[in-house]
Write a protein that holds these residues in place. Structure first.
Motif, PDB file in Angstrom:
ATOM      1  N   PHE A  94      -7.894  52.425  38.031  1.00  0.00           N
ATOM      2  CA  PHE A  94      -7.326  53.241  39.098  1.00  0.00           C
ATOM      3  C   PHE A  94      -5.996  53.894  38.722  1.00  0.00           C
ATOM      4  CE2 PHE A  94     -10.003  49.993  41.116  1.00  0.00           C
ATOM      5  CZ  PHE A  94     -10.939  50.831  41.705  1.00  0.00           C
ATOM      6  N   ALA A  95      -5.637  53.851  37.443  1.00  0.00           N
ATOM      7  CA  ALA A  95      -4.395  54.470  36.995  1.00  0.00           C
ATOM      8  C   ALA A  95      -4.513  54.783  35.509  1.00  0.00           C
ATOM      9  CB  ALA A  95      -3.212  53.532  37.223  1.00  0.00           C
ATOM     10  N   GLY A  96      -3.671  55.700  35.064  1.00  0.00           N
ATOM     11  CA  GLY A  96      -3.628  56.033  33.652  1.00  0.00           C
ATOM     12  C   GLY A  96      -2.647  55.129  32.915  1.00  0.00           C
ATOM     13  N   PRO A  97      -2.487  55.363  31.608  1.00  0.00           N
ATOM     14  CA  PRO A  97      -1.609  54.519  30.795  1.00  0.00           C
ATOM     15  C   PRO A  97      -0.134  54.607  31.170  1.00  0.00           C
ATOM     16  CG  PRO A  97      -2.409  56.399  29.529  1.00  0.00           C
ATOM     17  CD  PRO A  97      -3.156  56.405  30.821  1.00  0.00           C
ATOM     18  N   ASP A  98       0.252  55.593  31.996  1.00  0.00           N
ATOM     19  CA  ASP A  98       1.653  55.730  32.401  1.00  0.00           C
ATOM     20  C   ASP A  98       2.006  54.934  33.655  1.00  0.00           C
ATOM     21  OD1 ASP A  98       2.301  57.347  30.273  1.00  0.00           O
ATOM     22  OD2 ASP A  98       1.855  59.196  31.363  1.00  0.00           O
ATOM     23  N   LEU A  99       1.041  54.218  34.209  1.00  0.00           N
ATOM     24  CA  LEU A  99       1.338  53.396  35.392  1.00  0.00           C
ATOM     25  C   LEU A  99       2.513  52.472  35.090  1.00  0.00           C
ATOM     26  CD1 LEU A  99       0.445  52.262  38.249  1.00  0.00           C
ATOM     27  CD2 LEU A  99      -0.772  50.495  36.948  1.00  0.00           C
ATOM     28  N   GLU A 100       3.498  52.446  35.997  1.00  0.00           N
ATOM     29  CA  GLU A 100       4.646  51.540  35.857  1.00  0.00           C
ATOM     30  C   GLU A 100       4.269  50.159  36.360  1.00  0.00           C
ATOM     31  OE1 GLU A 100       8.500  52.379  37.528  1.00  0.00           O
ATOM     32  OE2 GLU A 100       8.310  54.477  36.926  1.00  0.00           O
ATOM     33  N   VAL A 101       4.393  49.177  35.475  1.00  0.00           N
ATOM     34  CA  VAL A 101       4.094  47.792  35.825  1.00  0.00           C
ATOM     35  C   VAL A 101       5.381  46.993  35.659  1.00  0.00           C
ATOM     36  CG1 VAL A 101       2.668  45.781  35.310  1.00  0.00           C
ATOM     37  CG2 VAL A 101       1.736  48.093  34.922  1.00  0.00           C
ATOM     38  N   THR A 102       5.884  46.473  36.769  1.00  0.00           N
ATOM     39  CA  THR A 102       7.116  45.671  36.719  1.00  0.00           C
ATOM     40  C   THR A 102       6.788  44.239  37.100  1.00  0.00           C
ATOM     41  OG1 THR A 102       8.432  47.592  37.346  1.00  0.00           O
ATOM     42  CG2 THR A 102       9.477  45.436  37.587  1.00  0.00           C
ATOM     43  N   PHE A 103       7.345  43.301  36.332  1.00  0.00           N
ATOM     44  CA  PHE A 103       7.197  41.894  36.687  1.00  0.00           C
ATOM     45  C   PHE A 103       8.575  41.252  36.703  1.00  0.00           C
ATOM     46  CE2 PHE A 103       6.821  40.990  32.057  1.00  0.00           C
ATOM     47  CZ  PHE A 103       6.203  42.155  31.619  1.00  0.00           C
ATOM     48  N   GLY A 104       8.824  40.524  37.809  1.00  0.00           N
ATOM     49  CA  GLY A 104      10.152  39.979  38.018  1.00  0.00           C
ATOM     50  C   GLY A 104      10.116  38.526  38.419  1.00  0.00           C
ATOM     51  N   ASP A 105      11.288  37.875  38.276  1.00  0.00           N
ATOM     52  CA  ASP A 105      11.384  36.444  38.572  1.00  0.00           C
ATOM     53  C   ASP A 105      12.345  36.169  39.724  1.00  0.00           C
ATOM     54  OD1 ASP A 105      14.020  36.479  37.652  1.00  0.00           O
ATOM     55  OD2 ASP A 105      13.558  35.486  35.756  1.00  0.00           O
ATOM     56  N   LYS A 106      12.522  34.898  40.029  1.00  0.00           N
ATOM     57  CA  LYS A 106      13.318  34.489  41.200  1.00  0.00           C
ATOM     58  C   LYS A 106      14.790  34.790  41.027  1.00  0.00           C
ATOM     59  CE  LYS A 106      13.537  29.589  39.794  1.00  0.00           C
ATOM     60  NZ  LYS A 106      14.576  29.772  38.809  1.00  0.00           N
ATOM     61  N   ASP A 107      15.260  34.971  39.792  1.00  0.00           N
ATOM     62  CA  ASP A 107      16.664  35.266  39.542  1.00  0.00           C
ATOM     63  C   ASP A 107      16.958  36.767  39.525  1.00  0.00           C
ATOM     64  OD1 ASP A 107      17.292  32.520  39.279  1.00  0.00           O
ATOM     65  OD2 ASP A 107      16.575  32.562  37.197  1.00  0.00           O
ATOM     66  N   GLY A 108      15.930  37.568  39.761  1.00  0.00           N
ATOM     67  CA  GLY A 108      16.129  39.012  39.771  1.00  0.00           C
ATOM     68  C   GLY A 108      15.941  39.676  38.425  1.00  0.00           C
ATOM     69  N   LYS A 109      15.615  38.880  37.403  1.00  0.00           N
ATOM     70  CA  LYS A 109      15.324  39.479  36.099  1.00  0.00           C
ATOM     71  C   LYS A 109      13.953  40.127  36.176  1.00  0.00           C
ATOM     72  CE  LYS A 109      16.450  35.708  33.803  1.00  0.00           C
ATOM     73  NZ  LYS A 109      16.460  34.697  32.770  1.00  0.00           N
ATOM     74  N   GLU A 110      13.823  41.291  35.545  1.00  0.00           N
ATOM     75  CA  GLU A 110      12.524  41.956  35.569  1.00  0.00           C
ATOM     76  C   GLU A 110      12.344  42.830  34.337  1.00  0.00           C
ATOM     77  OE1 GLU A 110      12.941  43.788  39.427  1.00  0.00           O
ATOM     78  OE2 GLU A 110      13.569  45.676  38.532  1.00  0.00           O
ATOM     79  N   LYS A 111      11.092  43.095  34.049  1.00  0.00           N
ATOM     80  CA  LYS A 111      10.731  43.990  32.963  1.00  0.00           C
ATOM     81  C   LYS A 111       9.786  45.038  33.516  1.00  0.00           C
ATOM     82  CE  LYS A 111      11.049  40.590  29.269  1.00  0.00           C
ATOM     83  NZ  LYS A 111      10.328  39.687  28.381  1.00  0.00           N
ATOM     84  N   THR A 112       9.970  46.283  33.075  1.00  0.00           N
ATOM     85  CA  THR A 112       9.062  47.356  33.450  1.00  0.00           C
ATOM     86  C   THR A 112       8.414  47.898  32.190  1.00  0.00           C
ATOM     87  OG1 THR A 112      10.355  47.947  35.400  1.00  0.00           O
ATOM     88  CG2 THR A 112       8.855  49.616  34.548  1.00  0.00           C
ATOM     89  N   LYS A 113       7.110  47.936  32.196  1.00  0.00           N
ATOM     90  CA  LYS A 113       6.338  48.443  31.066  1.00  0.00           C
ATOM     91  C   LYS A 113       5.325  49.452  31.575  1.00  0.00           C
ATOM     92  CE  LYS A 113       7.919  45.311  28.091  1.00  0.00           C
ATOM     93  NZ  LYS A 113       8.673  45.649  26.901  1.00  0.00           N
ATOM     94  N   LYS A 114       4.874  50.299  30.691  1.00  0.00           N
ATOM     95  CA  LYS A 114       3.753  51.181  31.016  1.00  0.00           C
ATOM     96  C   LYS A 114       2.458  50.385  30.827  1.00  0.00           C
ATOM     97  CE  LYS A 114       6.186  55.019  31.517  1.00  0.00           C
ATOM     98  NZ  LYS A 114       6.369  55.613  32.824  1.00  0.00           N
TER      99      LYS A 114
END
Ligand code: ZN
Length: 129
Positions: A94-114
């Protein structure tokens, strides 16, 4: 839609997790191209095979409501886990390779990847033509 709000929605969804077996509470919030937001939580099943991840719940809610193009997705866990391979494959439907995928934790740290970084060589609907 600020990323902070999306994170809050994903964290909020994690509080509704049904995870009596793993005890891992996962929440997700997906934004569709037309700006709608859908939340999902992981829902485990005593058969284990019937278990579904938070990301797929959010995506299936969006698709079942007629919103088939995803713009971004946030995944919340206490430890900041990335999406599993099966969820990445569902995102690729349902999305192309440019979809923004962010994963974050309880301390507010997060990573955003395509999506294309996380799932290289995705099997897409184009392969079925
Ligand atoms: Zn998953």
């Amino acid at each position: 839609m600020s990323d902070t709000k999306l994170r809050d929605l994903a964290q909020d969804a994690s509080t509704r997790s049904h995870s009596p077996y793993s005890k891992a509470k996962v929440g997700s919030a997906v934004v569709t191209e037309d700006g709608k937001i859908f939340q999902g939580c992981n829902i485990e099943n005593s058969s284990f095979g019937g278990t579904v991840c938070a990301e797929r719940v959010a995506i299936w809610k969006a698709v079942s409501e007629g919103h088939r193009k995803l713009k971004k997705i946030y995944v919340y866990t206490d430890a900041g886990w990335p999406p599993c391979g099966m969820c990445l494959q569902v995102m690729a439907e349902f999305a192309g390779p440019d979809l923004e995928v962010t994963f974050g934790d309880k301390d507010g740290k997060e990573k955003t990847k395509k999506l294309g970084e996380l799932l290289t060589h995705a099997f897409t609907p184009d392969h079925m033509k």
